[in-house]
Design a protein around this motif. Structure first.
Motif, PDB file in Angstrom:
ATOM      1  N   ASP A 260       1.203  -1.381   0.083  1.00 52.14           N
ATOM      2  CA  ASP A 260      -0.071   0.073   0.196  1.00 52.14           C
ATOM      3  C   ASP A 260       0.559   1.051   0.181  1.00 52.14           C
ATOM      4  O   ASP A 260       0.998   2.335  -0.606  1.00 52.14           O
ATOM      5  N   LEU A 261       2.085   1.189   0.669  1.00 53.27           N
ATOM      6  CA  LEU A 261       2.962   2.496   0.818  1.00 53.27           C
ATOM      7  C   LEU A 261       4.662   1.508   0.480  1.00 53.27           C
ATOM      8  O   LEU A 261       4.801   0.875   0.985  1.00 53.27           O
TER       9      LEU A 261
ATOM     10  N   LEU B 223       2.069   3.357  -8.174  1.00 59.59           N
ATOM     11  CA  LEU B 223       1.560   4.366  -8.369  1.00 59.59           C
ATOM     12  C   LEU B 223       0.849   4.446  -9.598  1.00 59.59           C
ATOM     13  O   LEU B 223      -0.537   5.019  -9.506  1.00 59.59           O
TER      14      LEU B 223
ATOM     15  N   GLY C 175      -2.163   3.729  -7.862  1.00 62.06           N
ATOM     16  CA  GLY C 175      -3.231   3.796  -6.938  1.00 62.06           C
ATOM     17  C   GLY C 175      -2.647   4.048  -5.348  1.00 62.06           C
ATOM     18  O   GLY C 175      -3.104   4.536  -4.073  1.00 62.06           O
TER      19      GLY C 175
ATOM     20  N   LYS D  61       1.160   4.433  -2.606  1.00 60.79           N
ATOM     21  CA  LYS D  61       1.696   5.890  -2.156  1.00 60.79           C
ATOM     22  C   LYS D  61       2.978   5.277  -1.963  1.00 60.79           C
ATOM     23  O   LYS D  61       2.878   4.444  -1.880  1.00 60.79           O
TER      24      LYS D  61
ATOM     25  N   ASP E  39      -3.634  15.907   4.450  1.00 54.41           N
ATOM     26  CA  ASP E  39      -5.018  15.491   4.426  1.00 54.41           C
ATOM     27  C   ASP E  39      -5.688  16.220   5.183  1.00 54.41           C
ATOM     28  O   ASP E  39      -7.186  15.734   5.505  1.00 54.41           O
TER      29      ASP E  39
ATOM     30  N   CYS F   8      -0.265  15.522  -6.560  1.00 57.56           N
ATOM     31  CA  CYS F   8      -1.578  14.301  -7.046  1.00 57.56           C
ATOM     32  C   CYS F   8      -1.466  13.689  -5.441  1.00 57.56           C
ATOM     33  O   CYS F   8      -2.645  12.862  -5.726  1.00 57.56           O
ATOM     34  N   ASN F   9      -0.997  14.758  -4.335  1.00 57.80           N
ATOM     35  CA  ASN F   9      -1.240  13.669  -3.333  1.00 57.80           C
ATOM     36  C   ASN F   9      -1.245  12.307  -2.840  1.00 57.80           C
ATOM     37  O   ASN F   9      -1.309  11.364  -1.376  1.00 57.80           O
ATOM     38  N   GLN F  10      -0.162  11.211  -4.098  1.00 65.37           N
ATOM     39  CA  GLN F  10       0.291  10.401  -3.691  1.00 65.37           C
ATOM     40  C   GLN F  10       1.568  10.186  -3.019  1.00 65.37           C
ATOM     41  O   GLN F  10       2.170   9.219  -3.040  1.00 65.37           O
ATOM     42  N   ILE F  11       2.652  10.695  -3.098  1.00 64.26           N
ATOM     43  CA  ILE F  11       4.114  11.243  -2.716  1.00 64.26           C
ATOM     44  C   ILE F  11       4.290  12.216  -2.090  1.00 64.26           C
ATOM     45  O   ILE F  11       4.092  13.529  -2.040  1.00 64.26           O
TER      46      ILE F  11
ATOM     47  N   TRP G 172      -3.074   8.513   5.321  1.00 62.55           N
ATOM     48  CA  TRP G 172      -3.387   8.877   4.339  1.00 62.55           C
ATOM     49  C   TRP G 172      -2.306   7.724   3.037  1.00 62.55           C
ATOM     50  O   TRP G 172      -3.369   7.789   2.083  1.00 62.55           O
ATOM     51  N   ALA G 173      -2.195   6.852   3.773  1.00 63.44           N
ATOM     52  CA  ALA G 173      -1.954   5.715   3.231  1.00 63.44           C
ATOM     53  C   ALA G 173      -3.026   4.744   3.007  1.00 63.44           C
ATOM     54  O   ALA G 173      -2.553   3.684   2.200  1.00 63.44           O
TER      55      ALA G 173
END
Length: 493
Positions: free
Chosen positions: A293-294, A323, A326, A328, A384, A427-430, A451-452
């Motif tokens: 997931d992370l 990525l 989806g 993180k 977030d 993008c709030n993924q990194i 967040w993850a």
């Protein structure tokens, strides 16, 4: 020779024999008796380091041992720290400050000078504390390293301190290790050895007795005690990566950490690894960064070299795929630097001068500099829409900035001095940060895990767990070691 209460040195038959943990436990035993005690390691080779309140850098093991003593760590507890940056070279840190990079042959000659620094720090600690517990490094019986030795018997002879030798029976060959180590020492070195400790024994102690009797008869040295294998014991490792963990019935987050060739401060992940709701997996050479997931890119002593290693393993492609699905991604220190567009090293701080293309996942670039940042910091982590307190420490060279004046950097952390640290991608993924120990504050760990994708992970007090581990080894020492052989006067205190 110093009394064993005033000073005692723990040497081991091998690396990871249990020296660091035994010293921490002995420090706690003395603290319980209101003896003012401090830890000391003349020379440490490790990429796990800590920042002291006096603004220097020491091995993390000595910082943990200082906790066992109930005191703040200082640079004098580890006056020589070697941080390998290649197979044959290392950065040399004296009394907390980087001196230079040296190849092994050059450092071998330099040790004659470094001994003065070591003895200076040891003398200072002895003047301030009632007792100093000393940790050796590796084995004292390495024939090729005995000349100019400052880490084991060379120091013990110069400082005139008594020694005990610990061996790990769980590895096998414990009697050969102890007998052979003693046999390879000089006569004067053998005389200062007060006895042996056997570590990590499983089973019925009566089955070991004949071996203990043989060892005492052949060496003339007592076996001070046999420490049991402590299941579930977890205390910060000096350098070895501890991968075992106890998982709960319902894992809420899968975390993958690639192991770089010069991975540093992997103790960052202990707080995650110890949480039963989190499955943290280290991935080595030839393995894939999958099932996560992370993904967290850890610190590195050689960022550009490890960025090359990352690509050679195909981990860059794994990250991009992760990525796209989806997932993180997070980077800490050197891992943070890798996430940008470029890593520049114009002065050859970490190796050959030049620039390396980064992963391009954050709109940043990093220039490595001669000056190392060494800071204990605190602040607010914003992610977030939620803000929580965070503490940590910085150990890095380089400055990371936006690649364009038109690009707005979304900082991850606002420090108490007003400075900003880290980046959260649009993008709030990194995200990236320079803060080591960021997960030690549970509120920060919870927010990052949330967040993850993990909701409601179990509360884990990392600092409390560390104290409990220290108490656990101290309890074992008091139960299984004949402390009267070391400290006849102990019960009088």
């Amino acid at each position: 020779m110093e009394s064993t209460l005033k000073a005692l040195m723990v040497q081991g038959t091998t690396s990871d024999a249990g020296k660091s943990v035994l010293v921490a436990g002995l420090c706690r035993v003395l603290k319980r008796r209101n003896i003012k005690v401090a830890p000391f390691k003349p020379q440490n080779m490790a990429l796990n380091s800590a920042v002291t309140p006096d603004g220097g850098e020491i091995g993390r093991a000595q910082a943990v041992q200082a906790i066992a003593c109930g005191i703040e760590p200082t640079v004098h507890m580890n006056p020589v720290l070697l941080k390998p940056n290649s197979d044959t070279g290392a950065q040399v840190i004296l009394q907390g400050r980087a001196l230079s990079n040296m190849e092994a042959n050059s450092y071998h000659d330099y040790k004659k000078i470094a001994m003065h620094t070591v003895l200076d720090s040891f003398s200072l600690l002895q003047s301030e504390y009632d007792s100093v517990m000393i940790e050796g490094a590796g084995s004292p019986a390495e024939i090729n390293l005995r000349a100019n030795d400052i880490a084991n018997m060379g120091f013990a002879e110069a400082a005139d301190v008594p020694v005990i030798i610990v061996a790990d029976i769980d590895r096998g060959g414990v009697f050969a290790h102890l007998y052979g180590t003693l046999a390879l020492l000089s006569e004067s070195e053998q005389q200062r050895v007060k006895g042996f400790v056997i570590n990590r024994f499983r089973g019925d102690i009566s089955l070991l007795q004949s071996g203990l009797d043989w060892l005492e008869e052949k060496t003339g040295k007592p076996v001070i005690g046999v420490l049991p294998y402590l299941h579930g014991f977890d205390l910060e490792a000096e350098d070895a990566i501890a991968a075992k963990q106890e998982l709960g019935d319902n894992v809420k987050l899968n975390v993958v950490v690639p192991v770089f060739t010069r991975i540093s401060n992997h103790t960052d992940f202990d707080a995650l690894r110890q949480n039963p709701d989190i499955n943290l997996r280290y991935v080595g050479k030839g393995e894939r960064l999958d099932g996560a997931d992370l993904i967290i890119l850890p610190g590195s002593k050689s960022t550009r070299a490890d960025l090359k290693h990352l690509r050679e393993q195909g981990w860059d492609k794994d990250i991009l795929r992760h990525l796209r699905l989806g997932g993180k991604v997070m980077g800490i220190c050197g891992g943070y630097q890798m996430l940008g567009h470029w890593v520049h090293d114009p002065d050859g701080v970490e190796g050959e001068a030049g620039s390396t293309v980064g992963l391009g996942l954050l709109d940043t670039e990093t220039t490595l500099t001669q000056e190392k940042q060494l800071n204990n910091v605190s602040g607010q982590l914003d992610l977030d829409g939620e803000s929580v307190a965070v503490t940590g420490y910085e150990i890095h060279v380089g400055r990371t900035v936006s690649v364009s004046n038109e690009t707005k950097i979304n900082p991850l952390i606002t420090l108490t001095n007003g400075a900003e640290d880290g980046v959260v991608s649009e993008c709030n993924q990194i995200l990236g940060t320079y803060l080591h120990g960021i997960f030690d504050t549970f509120s920060a760990a919870r927010l990052i895990c949330q967040w993850a994708g993990a909701q409601g992970i179990q509360t884990h007090d990392h600092l409390k767990a560390k104290e409990q581990a220290i108490d656990r080894i101290a309890d074992a020492i008091e139960a299984h070691l004949d402390l009267a052989l070391l400290w006849p006067q102990l019960d009088e205190n």
